[in-house]
Design a protein around this motif. Sequence first.
Motif: not given
Length: 411
Positions: A24-33, A120-138
């Motif tokens: 399991p994962s736990f948040a430590i010293d959560i501060k907004e902003n 590496n700021n190389n806008m070619s399809i070989e360097n494309l990175i896609g990220l999806n995340y779902t995060y529980n703030v609490e």
Amino acid sequence: MRKSYKKYLSFSLTLAMCMSLAIPSFAIDIKENNGFQIDLVPNGTNSISDANIANSESIPMELDIQLSSYDYNHESVVDNEVFVTWDDAHNWDTTLTGTAVVYNPDNAPIIVGSAHGYNNNNMSIENLIGLNYTYNVENGHCIATVTYGYSEETPFGTRVTFGKNNGEFDEALFAVNDKSRNDARLDTEAETLPLQPRAIDRTSVYIGDENNHNGAVQLKAWAYAEFSPDGHNDIAASLKGNEAAAERIIVNNVDSTATYTAARNCEIIYSFSSNARYSNAEYYPKEKETSIPISIPIPKTFQSYRIHILLSGISVDATDRQTAWHMKNSSINSPYGITELFESGSEGVGAFNMLYYDNPIAAGDTDRVTVQVNGVIGYDYMFVDPEVGGFNNSTWYAYATASNTVICNNT
């Protein structure tokens, strides 16, 4: 992790999630902003393209997620910027950008976000990175996917998942995906700004006409066949998509459990050989929340048709060597989105730029300039992820590339 950002972050979170251990994962010293600092160990790889990730199963991916707002208003859409490092075989160290939706009906916010960019700021399809995340703030729990490794040989890339979902994210994922997909189909009106269309004359020629994945991404590009060293060359391109075709492709080739497929962003990227440069001032479109008509010629005729661009958000990276238009659909608060990307009578979204010759050339000589145009459409989808243990989000990037040469004559 980019060290310059760590000193600004007072939130620290470490997730150790492996295939064999569900820690399991736990948040430590959560501060907004101050954003979210997250270390993620991959669950394993779902190599859609049979590409292998060497020795990456135990190497953590580090994320610094910065939101444009921390008010956590329910169903609000915020921009997010993600600084990502991953010292696997690809050595990621880059910035991804995108949007996130806040799901917060009971004062327990969950962030459903996506971002993408190029290593590496190389806008070619070989360097494309896609990220999806779902995060529980609490409580600091997080699940995520990354997609990358696209090429002609591996058009569906490689998807890697992180984290565990014991059901706490399902309600947010269903609500956000359902509302986003339905709102993206609403018809709304937007004010048209008084910008004049820019046409390429009838002497233009195709750079390319690519229709990939049964219409999931359709790219057309035009330019003059010839130009002079002291002249200029208009370049234009149009990009169109098809969500129904994309969903079929994803279900049949990426994940059979995929649902709620909807486009969230698209890009048109111009690049070229080193003997030419683009204007970083003479290009369209260049403004946010604008509606712009662009006239595109029909080759070998005296006629042209008009592309109407209606955008909820656009950013442009314009340099001497490359111009990239990033167009996004925030959907929930901006349901009009990229309407012209899918309407049956539309040619899609379009963009043009000026190209200049940038190399000494003797009188009477000729030279060739290679021009490449990339079109990318990101299709979000929700799927059943056995490695995560429940539902998850991901994005498949459909892309097309057109290239050709134009001639510079010093006569």
